[in-house]
Design a protein around this motif. Structure first.
Motif, mmCIF file in Angstrom:
data_model
loop_
_atom_site.group_PDB
_atom_site.id
_atom_site.type_symbol
_atom_site.label_atom_id
_atom_site.label_comp_id
_atom_site.label_asym_id
_atom_site.label_seq_id
_atom_site.Cartn_x
_atom_site.Cartn_y
_atom_site.Cartn_z
ATOM 1 N N ASP A 38 0.802 -1.224 0.000
ATOM 2 C CA ASP A 38 0.000 0.000 0.000
ATOM 3 C C ASP A 38 0.838 1.280 0.000
ATOM 4 O O ASP A 38 0.310 2.370 -0.151
ATOM 5 C CB ASP A 38 -1.011 0.009 1.149
ATOM 6 C CG ASP A 38 -0.394 0.111 2.541
ATOM 7 O OD1 ASP A 38 0.837 0.300 2.664
ATOM 8 O OD2 ASP A 38 -1.160 -0.011 3.519
ATOM 9 N N ILE A 56 -12.730 6.941 9.870
ATOM 10 C CA ILE A 56 -12.541 7.066 8.427
ATOM 11 C C ILE A 56 -13.481 8.136 7.856
ATOM 12 O O ILE A 56 -13.084 8.938 7.012
ATOM 13 C CB ILE A 56 -12.724 5.709 7.726
ATOM 14 C CG1 ILE A 56 -11.573 4.761 8.131
ATOM 15 C CG2 ILE A 56 -12.787 5.879 6.212
ATOM 16 C CD1 ILE A 56 -11.771 3.327 7.691
ATOM 17 N N GLY A 60 -10.770 10.722 6.751
ATOM 18 C CA GLY A 60 -10.358 9.716 5.783
ATOM 19 C C GLY A 60 -9.005 9.954 5.145
ATOM 20 O O GLY A 60 -8.424 9.035 4.573
ATOM 21 N N TYR A 64 -7.635 4.796 7.707
ATOM 22 C CA TYR A 64 -8.133 3.894 6.669
ATOM 23 C C TYR A 64 -8.263 2.481 7.231
ATOM 24 O O TYR A 64 -7.745 2.176 8.309
ATOM 25 C CB TYR A 64 -7.216 3.913 5.440
ATOM 26 C CG TYR A 64 -5.817 3.370 5.672
ATOM 27 C CD1 TYR A 64 -5.495 2.056 5.339
ATOM 28 C CD2 TYR A 64 -4.816 4.167 6.217
ATOM 29 C CE1 TYR A 64 -4.218 1.553 5.559
ATOM 30 C CE2 TYR A 64 -3.545 3.676 6.435
ATOM 31 C CZ TYR A 64 -3.248 2.368 6.101
ATOM 32 O OH TYR A 64 -1.989 1.876 6.321
ATOM 33 N N ASP A 78 -2.275 6.645 9.008
ATOM 34 C CA ASP A 78 -1.160 6.899 8.098
ATOM 35 C C ASP A 78 -0.228 7.895 8.778
ATOM 36 O O ASP A 78 -0.596 9.051 8.998
ATOM 37 C CB ASP A 78 -1.690 7.458 6.776
ATOM 38 C CG ASP A 78 -0.616 7.664 5.724
ATOM 39 O OD1 ASP A 78 0.582 7.701 6.065
ATOM 40 O OD2 ASP A 78 -0.994 7.793 4.547
#
Length: 112
Positions: A38, A56, A60, A64, A78
């Motif tokens: 990813d 999310i 978002g 994720y 992230d």
């Protein structure tokens, strides 16, 4: 992140590229580096029912559903999507830990 996770009672970690954090043999969080291609560096944590969808929907661009784990309600953050709030990471880890740790260990987290 390892320092934050291992500060929780009886936490063990294993792995290199993907590090699993567990309490009494139950994984509650992972450090992910390019998980299943990813391209992201992230942390993934077990989440309470509904928390994944809420995070999310609200943010978002930062949160994720990680491959394979997302279908079981886990949520990933992230770490390259803006400045990391390490207090937020500590809270995510503590919340995930509480979902799997024995009550006696969870009780040791007062204030976290």
């Amino acid at each position: 992140m390892t320092e934050l996770a291992e500060a929780l009672p009886e936490v063990q970690s294993k792995g290199e590229q993907h590090v699993a954090y567990s309490v009494r043999g139950k994984n509650f969080a992972y450090f992910l580096d390019d998980h299943h291609g990813d391209g992201k560096i992230a942390i993934a944590c077990k989440a309470a029912p509904g928390a994944q969808a809420e995070l999310i929907e609200r943010e978002g661009e930062r949160f994720y559903a990680p491959a394979y784990l997302g279908s079981r309600g886990w949520v990933a953050l992230d770490l390259e999507a803006g400045k990391v709030d390490w207090t937020e990471v500590r809270t995510m880890l503590a919340d995930a830990y509480r979902l799997l740790a024995p009550k006696k260990l969870s009780a040791q987290l007062a204030g976290q």
